[in-house]
Design a protein around this motif. Structure first.
Motif, PDB file in Angstrom:
ATOM      1  N   SER A  81     -11.501  21.816  -8.074  1.00 10.49           N
ATOM      2  CA  SER A  81     -11.255  20.744  -8.984  1.00 10.49           C
ATOM      3  C   SER A  81     -11.168  20.398 -10.188  1.00 10.49           C
ATOM      4  O   SER A  81     -11.821  19.628 -11.150  1.00 10.49           O
ATOM      5  CB  SER A  81     -11.118  19.194  -7.483  1.00 10.49           C
ATOM      6  OG  SER A  81     -10.476  18.630  -7.620  1.00 10.49           O
ATOM      7  N   ARG A 120     -10.668  18.754 -13.607  1.00 11.11           N
ATOM      8  CA  ARG A 120     -10.941  16.384 -13.656  1.00 11.11           C
ATOM      9  C   ARG A 120      -9.337  16.338 -13.621  1.00 11.11           C
ATOM     10  O   ARG A 120      -7.797  16.863 -14.624  1.00 11.11           O
ATOM     11  CB  ARG A 120     -10.911  16.732 -16.235  1.00 11.11           C
ATOM     12  CG  ARG A 120     -10.029  17.090 -16.679  1.00 11.11           C
ATOM     13  CD  ARG A 120     -10.880  16.437 -17.810  1.00 11.11           C
ATOM     14  NE  ARG A 120     -11.919  17.628 -18.605  1.00 11.11           N
ATOM     15  CZ  ARG A 120     -11.590  18.070 -19.560  1.00 11.11           C
ATOM     16  NH1 ARG A 120     -10.769  18.626 -19.889  1.00 11.11           N
ATOM     17  NH2 ARG A 120     -12.584  19.180 -19.652  1.00 11.11           N
ATOM     18  N   GLN A 122      -8.788   5.847  -9.806  1.00 14.93           N
ATOM     19  CA  GLN A 122     -10.628   6.308 -10.432  1.00 14.93           C
ATOM     20  C   GLN A 122      -9.791   8.492 -10.820  1.00 14.93           C
ATOM     21  O   GLN A 122      -8.457   8.427 -10.894  1.00 14.93           O
ATOM     22  CB  GLN A 122     -10.300   7.509  -8.549  1.00 14.93           C
ATOM     23  CG  GLN A 122     -11.423   8.171  -8.394  1.00 14.93           C
ATOM     24  CD  GLN A 122     -11.647   8.604  -7.118  1.00 14.93           C
ATOM     25  OE1 GLN A 122     -11.608   7.438  -6.241  1.00 14.93           O
ATOM     26  NE2 GLN A 122     -11.287   9.677  -6.437  1.00 14.93           N
ATOM     27  N   GLU A 142     -11.864  11.327 -11.674  1.00 16.42           N
ATOM     28  CA  GLU A 142     -13.026  12.668 -11.688  1.00 16.42           C
ATOM     29  C   GLU A 142     -12.568  13.556 -12.406  1.00 16.42           C
ATOM     30  O   GLU A 142     -12.000  13.890 -13.028  1.00 16.42           O
ATOM     31  CB  GLU A 142     -12.306  13.073  -9.955  1.00 16.42           C
ATOM     32  CG  GLU A 142     -12.441  11.824  -9.029  1.00 16.42           C
ATOM     33  CD  GLU A 142     -11.587  12.918  -8.242  1.00 16.42           C
ATOM     34  OE1 GLU A 142     -12.105  13.879  -7.416  1.00 16.42           O
ATOM     35  OE2 GLU A 142     -10.642  12.383  -6.991  1.00 16.42           O
ATOM     36  N   SER A 147     -15.970  16.136 -14.028  1.00 14.31           N
ATOM     37  CA  SER A 147     -17.945  17.225 -13.666  1.00 14.31           C
ATOM     38  C   SER A 147     -18.584  16.356 -14.740  1.00 14.31           C
ATOM     39  O   SER A 147     -18.555  15.516 -15.594  1.00 14.31           O
ATOM     40  CB  SER A 147     -17.521  18.850 -14.545  1.00 14.31           C
ATOM     41  OG  SER A 147     -16.884  18.359 -16.072  1.00 14.31           O
ATOM     42  N   ALA A 190     -21.026   8.778 -14.433  1.00  8.59           N
ATOM     43  CA  ALA A 190     -20.046   9.730 -13.438  1.00  8.59           C
ATOM     44  C   ALA A 190     -20.895   9.764 -12.087  1.00  8.59           C
ATOM     45  O   ALA A 190     -21.496  10.996 -11.786  1.00  8.59           O
ATOM     46  CB  ALA A 190     -19.061  10.203 -13.566  1.00  8.59           C
ATOM     47  N   SER A 208     -14.569  10.835  -3.354  1.00  8.75           N
ATOM     48  CA  SER A 208     -13.391   9.602  -3.421  1.00  8.75           C
ATOM     49  C   SER A 208     -12.708   8.577  -2.532  1.00  8.75           C
ATOM     50  O   SER A 208     -13.398   8.690  -1.374  1.00  8.75           O
ATOM     51  CB  SER A 208     -12.311  11.222  -2.894  1.00  8.75           C
ATOM     52  OG  SER A 208     -11.044  10.362  -3.758  1.00  8.75           O
ATOM     53  N   SER A 252     -19.064   2.257  -9.679  1.00  6.48           N
ATOM     54  CA  SER A 252     -18.950   3.170 -10.462  1.00  6.48           C
ATOM     55  C   SER A 252     -19.174   3.384 -12.031  1.00  6.48           C
ATOM     56  O   SER A 252     -18.684   2.217 -12.837  1.00  6.48           O
ATOM     57  CB  SER A 252     -18.505   5.002  -9.960  1.00  6.48           C
ATOM     58  OG  SER A 252     -16.947   3.902 -10.296  1.00  6.48           O
ATOM     59  N   ILE A 266     -16.337   9.192 -11.536  1.00  2.00           N
ATOM     60  CA  ILE A 266     -17.143   9.685 -10.895  1.00  2.00           C
ATOM     61  C   ILE A 266     -16.790  11.182 -10.727  1.00  2.00           C
ATOM     62  O   ILE A 266     -15.807  11.815 -11.349  1.00  2.00           O
ATOM     63  CB  ILE A 266     -16.698   9.337  -8.834  1.00  2.00           C
ATOM     64  CG1 ILE A 266     -15.626  10.100  -8.460  1.00  2.00           C
ATOM     65  CG2 ILE A 266     -16.364   7.764  -8.730  1.00  2.00           C
ATOM     66  CD1 ILE A 266     -15.101   9.970  -7.533  1.00  2.00           C
ATOM     67  N   ALA A 267     -18.344  11.995 -10.357  1.00  2.00           N
ATOM     68  CA  ALA A 267     -17.842  13.490 -10.267  1.00  2.00           C
ATOM     69  C   ALA A 267     -17.982  13.631  -8.833  1.00  2.00           C
ATOM     70  O   ALA A 267     -18.763  13.100  -7.893  1.00  2.00           O
ATOM     71  CB  ALA A 267     -18.928  14.105 -11.036  1.00  2.00           C
ATOM     72  N   ALA A 268     -16.820  13.970  -8.796  1.00  2.00           N
ATOM     73  CA  ALA A 268     -16.825  14.033  -7.026  1.00  2.00           C
ATOM     74  C   ALA A 268     -17.739  14.562  -5.919  1.00  2.00           C
ATOM     75  O   ALA A 268     -18.412  16.207  -6.372  1.00  2.00           O
ATOM     76  CB  ALA A 268     -15.449  14.790  -6.614  1.00  2.00           C
ATOM     77  N   ASP A 298     -15.817  21.288  -8.228  1.00  2.00           N
ATOM     78  CA  ASP A 298     -15.771  20.972  -9.598  1.00  2.00           C
ATOM     79  C   ASP A 298     -15.804  22.334 -10.509  1.00  2.00           C
ATOM     80  O   ASP A 298     -16.400  22.798  -9.840  1.00  2.00           O
ATOM     81  CB  ASP A 298     -15.777  19.202 -10.135  1.00  2.00           C
ATOM     82  CG  ASP A 298     -17.577  19.328 -10.716  1.00  2.00           C
ATOM     83  OD1 ASP A 298     -18.338  20.819 -10.661  1.00  2.00           O
ATOM     84  OD2 ASP A 298     -18.088  18.668 -10.753  1.00  2.00           O
TER      85      ASP A 298
END
Length: 194
Positions: free
Chosen positions: A9, A11, A71, A73, A75, A86, A91, A97, A116-118, A171
């Protein structure tokens, strides 16, 4: 031995209706580009720029449909590069955050949280979870047998819903570290923490 498809996934940004209006113009509808593996999810033609304290990243994908909360997302490498906080989160868990600026062709917004970093995760239907012997929110490990970069991912959260299609999401940092390629499967290790 349960196997799961591993997908990388990259960014991306999820936007609220209000933020779509600000960034792309009042009443703008996100343009479908291609379907993603999760039912109802899609990549959009529209792109934005995300801006941190150090620098910016242009041409960041937007994923549809619209969400209740905006949101971003990225890395951990992205986060360090542009100078934003992050935290590693699931999610939707955006309280407290990081924040950033998001620039579109018609306007810009400043979010105080939502970056965030998922957390690495596995999407499963209830049937697939039962077959695998796991439950929602359970933490597992996944072994990746890549050529020259074998790895075991720990702290993988199981997410169960009848709206999901079975797949693991990581990620770009994680994918590159393990030498993952499209179509690669990993082995789910249920009792890895014991």
């Amino acid at each position: 031995m349960a196997k799961i498809l591993i997908e990388t996934s990259a960014r991306h940004v999820h936007l609220t209706r209000e933020h779509v209006d600000i960034l792309f113009g009042k009443g703008h509808e996100l343009t479908f580009k291609k379907a993603l593996s999760q039912p109802g999810q899609f990549a959009c033609e529209e792109r934005v720029t995300i801006v941190g304290e150090k620098k910016e990243i242009k041409n960041v994908s937007i994923l549809g449909p619209e969400r209740k909360e905006t949101q971003v997302e990225i890395s951990l490498t992205d986060a360090r590069s542009i100078g934003v906080n992050a935290p590693i989160r699931e999610s939707g868990d955006v309280a407290g955050s990081g924040g950033c600026k998001i620039i579109g062709p018609c306007g810009e917004i400043e979010i105080t949280e939502g970056v965030i970093a998922a957390k690495r995760h596995i999407h499963l239907t209830p049937e697939a979870a039962e077959e695998m012997g796991v439950t929602d929110k359970q933490i597992v490990c996944v072994k990746v047998d890549s050529d020259g970069r074998k790895a075991i991912f720990g702290d993988v959260v199981i997410r169960v819903s009848d709206k999901y299609a079975p797949a693991m999401h990581i990620d770009t940092d994680e994918s590159n570290a393990a030498g993952c390629v499209p179509g690669m499967y990993g082995e789910v290790i249920i009792d890895c923490g014991k």
